[in-house]
Design an enzyme around this catalytic site. Structure first.
Site, PDB file in Angstrom:
ATOM      1  N   ASN A 174     -10.388  26.738  83.618  1.00 55.74           N
ATOM      2  CA  ASN A 174     -10.293  26.218  82.253  1.00 55.74           C
ATOM      3  C   ASN A 174     -11.021  24.884  82.050  1.00 55.74           C
ATOM      4  O   ASN A 174     -11.705  24.687  81.051  1.00 55.74           O
ATOM      5  CB  ASN A 174      -8.823  26.073  81.832  1.00 55.74           C
ATOM      6  CG  ASN A 174      -8.708  25.789  80.339  1.00 55.74           C
ATOM      7  OD1 ASN A 174      -9.232  26.549  79.530  1.00 55.74           O
ATOM      8  ND2 ASN A 174      -8.081  24.695  79.980  1.00 55.74           N
TER       9      ASN A 174
ATOM     10  N   TRP B 258     -14.414  27.566  72.041  1.00 59.48           N
ATOM     11  CA  TRP B 258     -15.811  27.254  71.729  1.00 59.48           C
ATOM     12  C   TRP B 258     -15.925  26.330  70.525  1.00 59.48           C
ATOM     13  O   TRP B 258     -16.753  25.418  70.509  1.00 59.48           O
ATOM     14  CB  TRP B 258     -16.626  28.539  71.528  1.00 59.48           C
ATOM     15  CG  TRP B 258     -17.092  29.056  72.852  1.00 59.48           C
ATOM     16  CD1 TRP B 258     -16.532  30.049  73.602  1.00 59.48           C
ATOM     17  CD2 TRP B 258     -18.184  28.536  73.622  1.00 59.48           C
ATOM     18  NE1 TRP B 258     -17.212  30.185  74.789  1.00 59.48           N
ATOM     19  CE2 TRP B 258     -18.234  29.276  74.828  1.00 59.48           C
ATOM     20  CE3 TRP B 258     -19.124  27.529  73.417  1.00 59.48           C
ATOM     21  CZ2 TRP B 258     -19.198  29.032  75.827  1.00 59.48           C
ATOM     22  CZ3 TRP B 258     -20.078  27.282  74.398  1.00 59.48           C
ATOM     23  CH2 TRP B 258     -20.102  28.022  75.582  1.00 59.48           C
TER      24      TRP B 258
ATOM     25  N   TRP C 100     -29.206  24.006  64.817  1.00 56.11           N
ATOM     26  CA  TRP C 100     -29.254  24.263  66.260  1.00 56.11           C
ATOM     27  C   TRP C 100     -30.689  24.534  66.696  1.00 56.11           C
ATOM     28  O   TRP C 100     -31.541  24.916  65.885  1.00 56.11           O
ATOM     29  CB  TRP C 100     -28.374  25.468  66.606  1.00 56.11           C
ATOM     30  CG  TRP C 100     -26.946  25.324  66.175  1.00 56.11           C
ATOM     31  CD1 TRP C 100     -26.325  25.978  65.154  1.00 56.11           C
ATOM     32  CD2 TRP C 100     -25.955  24.460  66.752  1.00 56.11           C
ATOM     33  NE1 TRP C 100     -25.011  25.573  65.052  1.00 56.11           N
ATOM     34  CE2 TRP C 100     -24.751  24.640  66.021  1.00 56.11           C
ATOM     35  CE3 TRP C 100     -25.954  23.541  67.806  1.00 56.11           C
ATOM     36  CZ2 TRP C 100     -23.573  23.953  66.310  1.00 56.11           C
ATOM     37  CZ3 TRP C 100     -24.782  22.861  68.101  1.00 56.11           C
ATOM     38  CH2 TRP C 100     -23.617  23.060  67.363  1.00 56.11           C
TER      39      TRP C 100
ATOM     40  N   GLU D 259       0.510  25.190  77.269  1.00 52.45           N
ATOM     41  CA  GLU D 259      -0.656  26.095  77.293  1.00 52.45           C
ATOM     42  C   GLU D 259      -0.315  27.437  76.641  1.00 52.45           C
ATOM     43  O   GLU D 259      -1.134  28.035  75.944  1.00 52.45           O
ATOM     44  CB  GLU D 259      -1.135  26.324  78.740  1.00 52.45           C
ATOM     45  CG  GLU D 259      -1.786  25.109  79.379  1.00 52.45           C
ATOM     46  CD  GLU D 259      -3.039  24.654  78.644  1.00 52.45           C
ATOM     47  OE1 GLU D 259      -3.926  25.486  78.397  1.00 52.45           O
ATOM     48  OE2 GLU D 259      -3.134  23.459  78.307  1.00 52.45           O
TER      49      GLU D 259
ATOM     50  N   TRP E  73      -0.481  26.854  73.016  1.00 54.24           N
ATOM     51  CA  TRP E  73      -1.889  26.828  72.554  1.00 54.24           C
ATOM     52  C   TRP E  73      -2.351  28.258  72.263  1.00 54.24           C
ATOM     53  O   TRP E  73      -3.077  28.508  71.303  1.00 54.24           O
ATOM     54  CB  TRP E  73      -2.819  26.241  73.630  1.00 54.24           C
ATOM     55  CG  TRP E  73      -3.108  24.775  73.525  1.00 54.24           C
ATOM     56  CD1 TRP E  73      -2.637  23.796  74.347  1.00 54.24           C
ATOM     57  CD2 TRP E  73      -3.957  24.114  72.562  1.00 54.24           C
ATOM     58  NE1 TRP E  73      -3.137  22.569  73.956  1.00 54.24           N
ATOM     59  CE2 TRP E  73      -3.949  22.734  72.870  1.00 54.24           C
ATOM     60  CE3 TRP E  73      -4.720  24.555  71.474  1.00 54.24           C
ATOM     61  CZ2 TRP E  73      -4.663  21.790  72.129  1.00 54.24           C
ATOM     62  CZ3 TRP E  73      -5.441  23.623  70.744  1.00 54.24           C
ATOM     63  CH2 TRP E  73      -5.414  22.254  71.077  1.00 54.24           C
TER      64      TRP E  73
ATOM     65  N   TRP F 101     -22.860  27.278  69.284  1.00 57.23           N
ATOM     66  CA  TRP F 101     -21.677  27.642  70.071  1.00 57.23           C
ATOM     67  C   TRP F 101     -21.435  29.151  70.069  1.00 57.23           C
ATOM     68  O   TRP F 101     -20.860  29.692  71.019  1.00 57.23           O
ATOM     69  CB  TRP F 101     -20.433  26.906  69.563  1.00 57.23           C
ATOM     70  CG  TRP F 101     -20.103  27.107  68.097  1.00 57.23           C
ATOM     71  CD1 TRP F 101     -20.533  26.352  67.051  1.00 57.23           C
ATOM     72  CD2 TRP F 101     -19.271  28.133  67.518  1.00 57.23           C
ATOM     73  NE1 TRP F 101     -20.032  26.833  65.855  1.00 57.23           N
ATOM     74  CE2 TRP F 101     -19.252  27.926  66.118  1.00 57.23           C
ATOM     75  CE3 TRP F 101     -18.542  29.204  68.043  1.00 57.23           C
ATOM     76  CZ2 TRP F 101     -18.531  28.736  65.228  1.00 57.23           C
ATOM     77  CZ3 TRP F 101     -17.821  30.022  67.170  1.00 57.23           C
ATOM     78  CH2 TRP F 101     -17.823  29.783  65.782  1.00 57.23           C
TER      79      TRP F 101
END
Length: 499
Positions: free
Chosen positions: A354, A395, A316, A285, A288, A372
């Site tokens: 998360n 996102w 969208w 993590e 990341w 998004w």
């Protein structure tokens, strides 16, 4: 070797600690005399709501940093210059007033910060001074970890392997102050502001930060870390269940640098080498986090556009209905309990688990058909630990438009996610007390419960809890159609998989 200077100025920003601070360590090692400053930057604060937990968190962290710096300084006359100004002008002006030759700061990678630092650097150069930027908030920055072709990584797994290989079998070097460094911290001149301004004088008001038990500063970060170290080995299993105390909760401390990323990585490495599977998952993590930082640094267009350009052509939902759906999502009125509980957690605490960031994010994009970027903006205002790189990465991941994202045909079913990760409804009951009387089975999808159970639990759809604003199966079909034109570029990747 770095140049030697008579006087230097350390400009604290996202590194609000005295321990293992790269800019502070470099300045005290390369200057005879060092001043320290923090600027409550009007250019940033001007856009925020009056009650903003992050400003209160920063205020507490700066106050603690000031005490720590004062304690380091031999006669206690040092400490921290605190300004409320536009940093882009205030830093060169202060550098001139103090007659320093160099300003030291930790490098920031966000587009607006890069622009600010470039402007400050240009002004300092005109005055014959230097801006010395050092790496502090990440393990590896910008182009430090590249593919064999010399290009930045766009996929996490090979990046992660290269990241671990780059660390090797040792531990990361930390930037602790050298012996005698404290003696370089200069007494503050009488004509610079060193009193902490009140929150109110900055234009803000206290929030529920303290009531939430969020303690700022190095001491707050250390307390959370001490608690997490005892749970780290179980992190791999516990982190997916919002009703459990699984995560480290260090996000906001990493965001403002009240903990050192190097210290965290070293703790994780030591546990991994002792055989801890949980520490290995947590270390990934942290990798990341670096991954998304280097994506933002190397592909700055992701701040406004899809990482995969073809995803910018998605149509969208727009207009009044889109706004109505968006408001229901923001306010936790979607009729899907796991999504609504997640949004209530965010709105009440500034934190979202998360796993639920993925579920709530996916719901906005794939169930409601909304851009998004709308969700990204909402999280940017409400998350205590908001970081442009990770928020944008997350996102774009749920929208399938990002690097290494889930494929567009993978559509989270909020009910199965809820049944799997909050089986007893513990998390839902905490944030949606009006559903507390429902059984563990019915609480995930109240609209499917038997009328007698609803009556007994005192739940009335459309009265004290909304009916679902969209139907999962219908939303799924619309999403597959919305993303359908991408099929060719996805290389006929097969049928949809429900997770």
């Amino acid at each position: 070797m770095h140049s030697h200077f008579t006087k230097g100025l350390v400009w604290f920003r996202r590194d609000l600690r005295a321990t293992d601070n790269a800019a502070l360590a470099l300045a005290t090692a390369s200057c005879d005399s060092v001043y320290c400053v923090f600027v409550f930057d009007k250019a940033i604060l001007g856009h925020l709501p009056r009650a903003d937990r992050r400003v209160e968190f920063i205020h507490g962290a700066v106050s603690e940093l000031q005490s720590r710096l004062r304690a380091l300084q031999p006669d206690g006359k040092g400490g921290l210059i605190v300004l409320h100004a536009d940093a882009v002008d205030a830093i060169p002006e202060l550098a001139a007033q103090l007659e320093v030759q160099a300003v030291f700061a930790a490098r920031d990678y966000e587009p607006a910060a890069v622009e600010r630092d470039t402007a400050v650097q240009q002004q300092l150069l005109r005055d014959g001074k230097q801006l010395m930027l050092v790496k502090d908030q990440v393990v590896f920055e910008e182009r430090e970890v590249l593919t064999q072709m010399g290009k930045p990584y766009g996929v996490f797994t090979p990046y992660h392997r290269a990241w671990l290989a780059r660390i090797g079998s040792g531990l990361l070097a930390q930037s602790h102050l050298q012996e005698g460094a404290a003696a370089t911290l200069a007494a503050l001149p009488a004509d610079v502001p060193s009193a902490m301004p009140s929150l109110e004088s900055l234009g803000f008001e206290p929030t529920n930060l303290k009531a939430l038990g969020i303690h700022s500063g190095e001491s707050g970060g250390q307390a959370l870390l001490d608690d997490f170290v005892l749970r780290m080995d179980r992190y791999g299993e516990a982190r997916d269940f919002p009703g459990l105390k699984g995560p480290s909760y260090l996000g906001v401390h990493l965001r403002f640098g009240t903990v050192s990323i190097r210290h965290l990585v070293n703790l994780a490495l030591e546990r991994v080498r002792a055989g801890s599977a949980g520490a290995s998952v947590w270390l990934a993590e942290l990798a990341w986090r670096d991954f998304y930082f280097q994506i933002l640094a190397n592909f700055p267009r992701v701040a406004t556009h899809a990482f995969k350009p073809e995803y910018d052509h998605i149509a969208w939902e727009q207009g009044e209905r889109a706004q109505t759906l968006y408001a229901a999502w923001c306010e936790g009125r979607t009729g899907y309990p796991i999504v609504d509980a997640a949004m209530a957690q965010l709105n009440q605490t500034g934190y979202m688990h998360n796993r639920l960031r993925m579920v709530a994010g996916s719901f906005l994009v794939k169930h409601l058909g909304l851009d998004w970027r709308w969700g990204e903006r909402y999280f940017a205002v409400h998350l205590n630990d908001f970081d442009l790189s990770a928020n944008n990465g997350g996102w774009q991941w749920v929208a399938s438009s990002g690097c290494d994202a889930q494929p567009y045909f993978r559509i989270f079913n909020p009910v199965t996610q809820s049944e799997r990760f909050d089986a007893q409804g513990k998390f839902i009951r905490r944030y949606l007390p009006q559903l507390a009387g429902l059984s563990d089975k019915a609480i995930h999808a109240p609209w499917a419960a038997k009328p007698m159970e609803m009556l007994a639990a005192g739940v009335q759809l459309g009265v004290n809890y909304p009916a679902p604003i969209v139907d999962h199966a219908g939303a799924r079909e619309r999403t597959l159609a919305r993303y359908g034109f991408l099929k060719k570029s996805v290389d006929q990747a097969g049928t949809a998989v429900e997770q």
